[in-house]
Design a protein around this motif. Structure first.
Motif, PDB file in Angstrom:
ATOM      1  N   ARG A 252      41.473  35.502  36.699  1.00 37.30           N
ATOM      2  CA  ARG A 252      40.454  34.460  36.821  1.00 37.30           C
ATOM      3  C   ARG A 252      40.360  33.635  35.548  1.00 37.30           C
ATOM      4  O   ARG A 252      40.269  32.410  35.591  1.00 37.30           O
ATOM      5  CB  ARG A 252      39.107  35.080  37.160  1.00 37.30           C
ATOM      6  CG  ARG A 252      38.048  34.038  37.522  1.00 37.30           C
ATOM      7  CD  ARG A 252      36.681  34.624  37.787  1.00 37.30           C
ATOM      8  NE  ARG A 252      36.097  35.056  36.528  1.00 37.30           N
ATOM      9  CZ  ARG A 252      35.759  36.308  36.231  1.00 37.30           C
ATOM     10  NH1 ARG A 252      35.937  37.260  37.113  1.00 37.30           N
ATOM     11  NH2 ARG A 252      35.245  36.603  35.067  1.00 37.30           N
ATOM     12  N   LYS A 253      40.419  34.287  34.384  1.00 32.47           N
ATOM     13  CA  LYS A 253      40.342  33.564  33.103  1.00 32.47           C
ATOM     14  C   LYS A 253      41.546  32.648  32.920  1.00 32.47           C
ATOM     15  O   LYS A 253      41.406  31.541  32.400  1.00 32.47           O
ATOM     16  CB  LYS A 253      40.224  34.544  31.947  1.00 32.47           C
ATOM     17  CG  LYS A 253      38.848  35.145  31.827  1.00 32.47           C
ATOM     18  CD  LYS A 253      38.741  36.066  30.630  1.00 32.47           C
ATOM     19  CE  LYS A 253      37.337  36.640  30.530  1.00 32.47           C
ATOM     20  NZ  LYS A 253      37.213  37.583  29.421  1.00 32.47           N
ATOM     21  N   ARG A 254      42.726  33.105  33.325  1.00 31.84           N
ATOM     22  CA  ARG A 254      43.919  32.249  33.224  1.00 31.84           C
ATOM     23  C   ARG A 254      43.767  31.019  34.101  1.00 31.84           C
ATOM     24  O   ARG A 254      44.098  29.904  33.695  1.00 31.84           O
ATOM     25  CB  ARG A 254      45.165  33.025  33.642  1.00 31.84           C
ATOM     26  CG  ARG A 254      45.787  33.848  32.556  1.00 31.84           C
ATOM     27  CD  ARG A 254      47.192  34.303  32.932  1.00 31.84           C
ATOM     28  NE  ARG A 254      47.234  35.091  34.157  1.00 31.84           N
ATOM     29  CZ  ARG A 254      47.141  36.414  34.209  1.00 31.84           C
ATOM     30  NH1 ARG A 254      46.969  37.096  33.108  1.00 31.84           N
ATOM     31  NH2 ARG A 254      47.204  37.044  35.352  1.00 31.84           N
ATOM     32  N   LYS A 255      43.244  31.201  35.319  1.00 34.01           N
ATOM     33  CA  LYS A 255      43.070  30.079  36.238  1.00 34.01           C
ATOM     34  C   LYS A 255      42.014  29.104  35.730  1.00 34.01           C
ATOM     35  O   LYS A 255      42.140  27.900  35.878  1.00 34.01           O
ATOM     36  CB  LYS A 255      42.689  30.577  37.629  1.00 34.01           C
ATOM     37  CG  LYS A 255      43.815  31.250  38.359  1.00 34.01           C
ATOM     38  CD  LYS A 255      43.349  31.789  39.696  1.00 34.01           C
ATOM     39  CE  LYS A 255      44.459  32.558  40.388  1.00 34.01           C
ATOM     40  NZ  LYS A 255      43.998  33.203  41.617  1.00 34.01           N
ATOM     41  N   GLU A 256      40.932  29.657  35.142  1.00 34.19           N
ATOM     42  CA  GLU A 256      39.827  28.810  34.684  1.00 34.19           C
ATOM     43  C   GLU A 256      40.100  28.149  33.343  1.00 34.19           C
ATOM     44  O   GLU A 256      39.402  27.226  32.967  1.00 34.19           O
ATOM     45  CB  GLU A 256      38.546  29.640  34.595  1.00 34.19           C
ATOM     46  CG  GLU A 256      38.007  30.077  35.935  1.00 34.19           C
ATOM     47  CD  GLU A 256      36.800  30.985  35.819  1.00 34.19           C
ATOM     48  OE1 GLU A 256      36.455  31.397  34.690  1.00 34.19           O
ATOM     49  OE2 GLU A 256      36.207  31.296  36.859  1.00 34.19           O
TER      50      GLU A 256
END
Length: 163
Positions: free
Chosen positions: A56-60
């Motif tokens: 999720r952090k990579r996507k955000e």
């Protein structure tokens, strides 16, 4: 590609630390290494959640944040019921508290109260009285959400769990 955890470690992670040390320590097969095993066992138990958070952090990371000003949101007052209770369906309620929020800011709290010795009907009566007070002061007729916390996080002192 990432190296997979050995199946032996995945199975060991599901045991308590004492059981794992007994099975894999000096008395067992001798593979227990305290400098590695604690973190490896923790990762094995929580890797789904850890990997989901990383993903999720990579996507955000590349997303642009857009602020939306909405005046009624800042005026909205709501309450959150905080219940200190162990996981499970039939576990007793350890303590109850409440938080009052206005928009995105916490404006007041109802401090936690131990529920030891109370029967469920008394707990419900206390929550009803809490709502009556919150309705008088803030116009809150029901709680917007419920937060369940582990009883070990209870902030009341003295506490029977914090002996």
């Amino acid at each position: 590609m990432a190296k997979m955890l050995p199946e032996k470690c995945c199975k060991c992670a599901m045991l308590s630390a004492e059981q794992a040390q007994k099975l894999h320590g000096e008395a067992g097969d001798g593979c227990w290494n305290p400098s590695v095993c604690y973190s490896r066992r923790s990762y094995a138990r929580n890797r789904g959640r850890i990997n989901q958070t990383r993903s999720r952090k990579r996507k955000e990371a590349g997303l642009k944040e857009i602020q939306v000003e909405f005046e009624p949101l800042n005026q909205l007052v709501f309450g959150v019921l905080v219940v200190y209770r162990s996981a499970g369906t039939d576990t007793p309620v350890h303590a109850i508290a409440a938080e009052i929020w206005q928009g995105q800011e916490k404006v007041a709290i109802v401090p936690p109260v131990h529920c030891a010795g109370m029967v469920p009907s008394q707990v419900h009566t206390y929550v009803g009285k809490m709502l009556n007070v919150l309705e008088e002061r803030y116009g809150i007729k029901k709680f917007a959400s419920l937060t369940r916390l582990d009883p070990n996080l209870c902030s009341i002192r003295p506490c029977p769990l914090q002996a």
